[in-house]
Motif scaffolding. Structure first.
Motif, PDB file in Angstrom:
ATOM      1  N   GLY A 134     -52.249  -6.031   6.006  1.00 49.38           N
ATOM      2  CA  GLY A 134     -52.272  -6.000   7.469  1.00 49.38           C
ATOM      3  C   GLY A 134     -53.537  -6.578   8.102  1.00 49.38           C
ATOM      4  N   ILE A 158     -43.898  -5.900   9.308  1.00 50.94           N
ATOM      5  CA  ILE A 158     -44.169  -7.332   9.216  1.00 50.94           C
ATOM      6  C   ILE A 158     -45.580  -7.404   8.685  1.00 50.94           C
ATOM      7  N   VAL A 159     -45.756  -7.854   7.434  1.00 53.30           N
ATOM      8  CA  VAL A 159     -47.067  -7.756   6.789  1.00 53.30           C
ATOM      9  C   VAL A 159     -47.599  -9.111   6.337  1.00 53.30           C
ATOM     10  N   ASN A 160     -46.967 -10.187   6.762  1.00 51.09           N
ATOM     11  CA  ASN A 160     -47.511 -11.504   6.442  1.00 51.09           C
ATOM     12  C   ASN A 160     -47.684 -12.308   7.722  1.00 51.09           C
ATOM     13  N   GLY A 161     -48.941 -12.633   8.036  1.00 47.83           N
ATOM     14  CA  GLY A 161     -49.256 -13.332   9.279  1.00 47.83           C
ATOM     15  C   GLY A 161     -48.738 -14.758   9.293  1.00 47.83           C
ATOM     16  N   ASN A 164     -44.953 -14.869   9.857  1.00 45.62           N
ATOM     17  CA  ASN A 164     -44.582 -14.409  11.202  1.00 45.62           C
ATOM     18  C   ASN A 164     -44.974 -15.464  12.238  1.00 45.62           C
ATOM     19  N   ALA A 203     -46.260 -10.770   0.923  1.00 47.96           N
ATOM     20  CA  ALA A 203     -45.702  -9.572   1.574  1.00 47.96           C
ATOM     21  C   ALA A 203     -45.251  -8.558   0.532  1.00 47.96           C
ATOM     22  N   ASN A 284     -49.160  -8.511  12.946  1.00 48.20           N
ATOM     23  CA  ASN A 284     -48.394  -7.714  11.986  1.00 48.20           C
ATOM     24  C   ASN A 284     -48.151  -6.345  12.605  1.00 48.20           C
ATOM     25  N   TYR A 299     -50.356  -1.729  14.718  1.00 44.47           N
ATOM     26  CA  TYR A 299     -50.132  -3.102  15.191  1.00 44.47           C
ATOM     27  C   TYR A 299     -51.457  -3.854  15.342  1.00 44.47           C
ATOM     28  N   GLY A 302     -52.760  -9.731  11.647  1.00 47.30           N
ATOM     29  CA  GLY A 302     -52.548  -9.536  10.214  1.00 47.30           C
ATOM     30  C   GLY A 302     -53.282 -10.525   9.338  1.00 47.30           C
TER      31      GLY A 302
END
Ligand code: NAP
Ligand code: HSE
Length: 433
Positions: A134, A158-161, A164, A203, A284, A299, A302
């Protein structure tokens, strides 16, 4: 232990390493006051000492790890090189030399976490890894401390910048996959090998770390079912919009009662009113469901040098306090239950499928029959004529993964040049069947 200066050794001076140097400089006064001693970077290990590093000229650069691990003035080693080796070996050396270690390296934590925690315990030092998941979002420390009273049933995020950022630009600006990937690399979001991002493995490593902490067990990359975004096309993104969804790469870890832990990373169609649907760009978010706190969401950015430095320095401050108060290794996560994984075939979801076949009478009927044969019931069906073919888009009701695999094989075997172009899961958490 009374100390006026806490010496830091940096391993890596790339995107995150540079961010750490900048933030430590910019906020030195406040950070040092909070620590109760002055944090000083003594040496930085790099690969190429001859590289131009504007603004970093005053740092002492070294290319030999022993210059750092044998330096008695270095108390904390900050690993920001990436990859498993030699990063893991260097961190173990540092801990064996009595230095606490802070890292942003999810590859090492996800794969060798147990070994690293054991080394930290054996050497009475800290091994801290807030930035491994994150970016700048506090999530590891909350799991280890603030949320520790909970029994968790779900972690989803959502853990991959990089992905995303890419999916957002592809959705909002209709931009090309290759162009947005280059942009994400230029921003410093992507891994050295960006296939780790777009292939879903970055991720997945983060999902393994989160699932291990949430469910007090040891989940590794091999336990995570992984699909990346490489097969998500502009056509699927357009259909998602038409059907009132957005496409997100989600990491999901759930406790399935009686079956075990289900850990997955895959692109997902999310309804537009889902809280994760509006997490855009490099941001993220991690949603957790605990039996005491209920639902909570974390939030923030990330990826990127300074946001990630924020998390790295928080760990450095914690490690420094551990040294100054003789309480190192206080919150190493060392309690693990035996692992029980839910088989992928047993997992349930709704699905979107896009397929092409010859446009002739009976097309829809044959597709519906194939789904029926596999025991998959359909929620909606669209058909249109594209490039001399019939393009059929289907959204199913909730089915087991094994049934969807059977349906996909049955459709692909239909006469009339049937070709399954994409199969993407549809989140149903906010929808009724
Ligand atoms: P990066 O920009 O590629 O920088 C890597 C640095 O490590 C460079 O300074 C490089 O030296 C040095 N290095 C690499 N291999 C080395 C070796 N064998 N010996 C000595 N030095 C070596 O990487 P980054 O993006 O900063 O990422 C660093 C870590 O943070 C990774 O674990 C990554 O997954 C993680 N992370 C990154 C982000 C992000 O947004 N970028 C966010 C969260 C976590 P040279 O400068 O001489 O090439
Ligand atoms: N490559 C990673 C991402 C960096 O894009 O999320 C942060 O871990």
């Amino acid at each position: 232990m009374k100390k006026d200066v806490i010496g830091l050794g940096l391993l890596g001076l790339g995107t995150v390493g540079t961010g750490v140097v900048q933030v430590l400089r910019d906020n030195a006064h406040e950070i040092d006051r909070k620590v109760g001693a002055s944090l000083k970077i003594k040496k930085a290990l790099v690969h190429n000492a001859g590289k131009k590093r504007p603004g970093l000229e005053d740092l002492e650069l070294v290319t030999d790890i022993d210059a750092i691990v044998s330096d008695p003035d270095i108390d904390i080693v900050i690993e920001l090189m990436g990859g498993t080796e030699p990063a893991k070996e260097y961190m173990l050396k540092a801990m064996a030399a009595g230095k606490s270690v802070v890292t942003a390296n999810k590859d090492v934590v996800a794969q060798f976490g147990l070994e690293m925690f054991a080394a930290a315990a054996e050497n009475h030092v800290d091994f801290l890894f807030e930035a491994s998941v994150g970016g700048g979002i506090p999530i590891i420390t909350p799991f280890k401390q603030c949320l520790t009273a909970n029994r968790f049933t779900e972690v989803m995020g959502i853990v991959n910048g990089t992905t995303n950022y890419m999916l957002t630009k592809m959705t909002e600006a209709g931009m090309d996959y290759d162009v947005v990937l280059k942009e994400a690399q230029a921003e410093g979001y992507a891994e050295a090998d960006p296939t780790a991002d777009v292939g879903g493995f970055d991720a997945a490593r983060k999902a393994a770390i989160l699932a291990s902490l949430a469910f007090n067990t040891h989940i590794t990359l091999e336990d995570v079912a992984v699909e990346g975004i490489t097969d998500v096309s502009a056509v699927d993104i357009e259909y998602a919009k038409k059907l009132d969804y957005v496409v997100k790469l989600l990491a999901i870890a759930r406790r399935v009662e009686g079956k075990g832990i289900d850990v997955r990373v895959h692109p997902t169609f999310l309804t537009k009113d889902h809280p994760l649907a509006s997490v855009n760009g490099v941001f993220n978010a991690i949603f957790v469901r605990g039996n005491a706190i209920g639902d909570a969401m974390f939030y923030g950015r990330g990826a990127g040098g300074r946001p990630t430095a924020s998390a790295v320095i928080a760990d450095v401050v914690e490690a420094a306090r551990g040294i100054l108060t003789d309480s190192r290794g206080r919150i190493n996560p060392e309690f693990f239950e035996p692992k029980q994984l839910c088989p992928l075939d047993e997992t349930e979801s709704r699905y979107y499928m896009r397929l092409r076949m010859d446009d002739r009478p009976g097309v829809l009927g044959s597709v519906a029959t194939a789904f029926g044969w596999a025991g998959v019931s359909l929620k909606s069906v669209l058909q249109r004529h594209v490039d001399d073919s019939a393009e059929v888009v289907i959204v199913t009701h909730t089915v087991k993964h094994s049934s969807m695999v059977a349906a996909t094989q049955a459709v692909a075997a239909l006469p009339g040049n049937a070709k399954v172009c994409s199969v993407i899961r549809v989140d149903k958490s906010l929808e009724t069947e």
